[in-house]
Write an enzyme that holds these catalytic residues in place. Structure first.
Site, short mmCIF file in Angstrom:
data_model
loop_
_atom_site.label_atom_id
_atom_site.label_comp_id
_atom_site.label_asym_id
_atom_site.label_seq_id
_atom_site.Cartn_x
_atom_site.Cartn_y
_atom_site.Cartn_z
N LYS A 103 1.23 -1.07 -0.11
CA LYS A 103 0.24 0.51 0.09
C LYS A 103 1.00 1.69 -0.28
O LYS A 103 1.50 1.02 0.84
CB LYS A 103 -0.57 0.04 0.76
CG LYS A 103 -2.13 0.78 1.27
CD LYS A 103 -3.31 0.43 0.74
CE LYS A 103 -4.56 0.98 0.28
NZ LYS A 103 -5.54 0.08 -0.61
N GLY A 215 -21.89 6.51 0.67
CA GLY A 215 -20.97 6.70 -0.60
C GLY A 215 -21.04 6.12 -1.65
O GLY A 215 -21.73 5.35 -2.23
N GLY A 217 -19.20 7.81 -4.28
CA GLY A 217 -17.83 7.23 -4.99
C GLY A 217 -18.02 5.91 -6.98
O GLY A 217 -18.96 5.62 -6.16
N ASN A 218 -17.09 5.47 -6.65
CA ASN A 218 -16.75 5.13 -7.63
C ASN A 218 -17.55 3.33 -7.19
O ASN A 218 -18.35 2.38 -7.88
CB ASN A 218 -15.27 4.58 -8.12
CG ASN A 218 -15.64 3.47 -9.28
OD1 ASN A 218 -15.70 3.33 -9.99
ND2 ASN A 218 -14.12 2.88 -9.46
N GLY A 220 -19.32 2.97 -3.96
CA GLY A 220 -20.26 3.10 -4.01
C GLY A 220 -21.89 3.12 -5.29
O GLY A 220 -22.76 2.18 -4.79
N TYR A 221 -21.52 3.86 -6.09
CA TYR A 221 -22.18 3.96 -6.64
C TYR A 221 -22.76 2.55 -7.83
O TYR A 221 -23.51 2.23 -7.52
CB TYR A 221 -21.65 5.08 -8.01
CG TYR A 221 -22.32 5.13 -9.46
CD1 TYR A 221 -24.18 5.81 -9.34
CD2 TYR A 221 -21.94 4.11 -10.40
CE1 TYR A 221 -24.85 5.78 -10.84
CE2 TYR A 221 -22.31 4.45 -11.47
CZ TYR A 221 -24.06 4.67 -11.53
OH TYR A 221 -24.80 4.88 -13.16
N1 GLU Z 1 -7.50 0.20 -3.36
C1 GLU Z 1 -7.69 -0.79 -3.86
C2 GLU Z 1 -7.80 -1.89 -2.75
O1 GLU Z 1 -7.99 -1.65 -1.62
C3 GLU Z 1 -7.59 -1.84 -5.19
C4 GLU Z 1 -5.95 -2.10 -5.09
C5 GLU Z 1 -5.65 -3.19 -6.34
O2 GLU Z 1 -6.68 -2.90 -7.21
O3 GLU Z 1 -4.13 -3.60 -6.27
O4 GLU Z 1 -8.16 -3.51 -2.74
#
Ligand code: GLU
Length: 410
Positions: A103, A215, A217-218, A220-221
């Site tokens: 992350k 939410g 956003g992408n 929630g929608y």
């Molecule tokens: N940020 C998203 C998650 O928390 C996607 C991570 C990704 O596609 O590598 O799962």
């Protein structure tokens, strides 16, 4: 004080007891293989040079290259990035995709930046961390407040550094830069497939099933729209400012159109405005927090009247709240399963890039459904056989595969 990294380690320890894991394995998985902090300059629109701070955490690559999003937010901090990267390790394992957990994040308020400034930050961040990313090392993606466009800038900057376009180094890129059809819908759609599995196992009739989504956003929608289209009664939705409610159900696209033209949900015909906290406390069958973390806490857990909570955001329920909900019989379907559709389709994109293929949306969605169905089956069976919570079952399934991969690996 809710410290996400402390929570993630506490969860691991709980699972270790259930799985009877040796202390050295727990010690190894409690820490990260690598944690990089970077500071980099970006020239802002007014000509001034501003310093930014970013992070990249690599938790475990026992099952494959590190994988996980990059978030841009003023609240990004080390503890959060560490926790999220550990959760990615379990998520990739649960989703049965050959990746470990990573992350990243940059401390920035995207709302205060122009597009040119965001491009500068995206490029400078990837320059700062480029040595530890790559298709077989660590494959970033978007997370909160980052977009496919930014992934495109990062892929382009990386190409300049290494001297060749390497699309598999990052996922959720724009289609014309090697992105996959369907990645935009993937997290919401994956969550919808989880909901369908739940409805089938728990004998919920969609038409009688009331849903509230926080939410829009992408994530929630799309889950709200897929649920609505499948006949679920989505009776409340919310953005960060207002929630709206209509017991007969809300047509999601009409509501989103209304918000676009009026700037907010306020005044939408046939819907009552309520607060976000009121939305969380509605007596619905399924509550879907799809906005941000820590929205259900020890402060409001007692007010929750939903039967099920489907965690589409990462970490929307704190550890203390989780205990209250469990005591009250509220079933929480954890983020590591519920929102795994995003990273699963990221894996398909990476695979597509590595093999120079171009998948259709149909193929992507049907492969996604197979992955979600089998992850759900494994976790649901574990839960029934061992009488543990959904979260513990999900972690048990995820962690045990990582432990297996760690064997003879010292
Ligand atoms: N940020 C998203 C998650 O928390 C996607 C991570 C990704 O596609 O590598 O799962």
């Amino acid at each position: 004080m809710n410290d996400p990294y402390v929570t993630s380690v506490a969860q691991l320890k709980k699972i270790a007891e259930i799985l009877k894991l040796p202390a050295d394995v727990v010690e190894r998985l409690s820490v990260h293989d690598k944690f990089l902090e970077v500071h980099f300059p970006v020239t802002m629109d007014n000509g001034a040079v501003r310093m930014f701070t970013g992070y990249r955490a690599q938790h475990s690559n026992a099952r494959g290259p590190y994988k996980g999003g990059i978030r841009f937010s003023p609240f990004v901090n080390q503890s959060e990035i560490r926790a999220l990267s550990m959760w990615m390790t379990w998520k990739c394992s649960i989703a049965d995709i050959p990746f470990g957990g990573g992350k990243g994040g940059v401390i920035v308020d995207t709302k205060q930046c122009s597009s040119a400034e965001l491009e500068g930050i995206s490029r400078a961040y990837i320059r700062a961390i480029h040595a530890i990313v790559g298709p077989d090392k660590d494959v970033p993606a978007p997370d909160m407040y980052t977009t496919p466009e930014m992934m495109g800038w990062m892929a382009d900057e990386y190409a300049k550094i290494v001297g060749e376009y390497t699309p598999a180094m990052i996922t959720a890129k724009p289609i014309e830069k090697g992105g996959i059809e369907g990645r935009t819908e993937a997290t919401g759609l994956g969550g919808f497939y989880v909901l369908q599995n739940l409805a089938e196992r728990e004998r919920l009739d969609p038409k009688q099933t009331k849903v509230a989504v926080q939410g829009i956003g992408n994530v929630g929608y799309y889950i709200a729209r897929y649920a609505h289209d499948a006949g679920y009664r989505v009776i409340a939705i919310a953005d960060s400012r207002h929630a709206i409610k209509n017991d007969q159900g809300i047509d999601i696209d009409t509501a989103v159109e209304f918000k676009k033209s009026h700037g907010s949900f306020e005044g939408m015909p046939g819907a009552t405005v309520i607060s976000n906290n009121e939305l969380l406390a509605l007596p619905v069958d399924v509550l879907i927090p799809a906005a941000t973390e820590n929205v259900i806490t020890s402060e409001n857990a007692e007010t929750i009247r939903a039967k099920y909570i489907l965690e589409m955001a990462n970490g929307p329920v704190t550890d203390e709240a989780d205990a209250v909900l469990e005591r009250e019989g509220v079933v929480v379907i954890p983020d590591v399963l519920a929102n795994s559709g995003g990273v699963t389709v990221s894996y398909f994109e990476w695979y597509q890039n590595m093999h120079r293929e171009q998948w259709t949306k149909e193929k992507t969605f049907s492969e996604l459904k197979k992955k979600i169905d089998s992850a759900f089956d494994a976790i649901y069976s574990y839960k029934k056989e061992n009488s543990v919570s959904f979260r513990m079952a999900a972690y048990a399934v995820g962690v045990s595969k990582v432990v297996e991969a760690l064997k003879n690996n010292s």
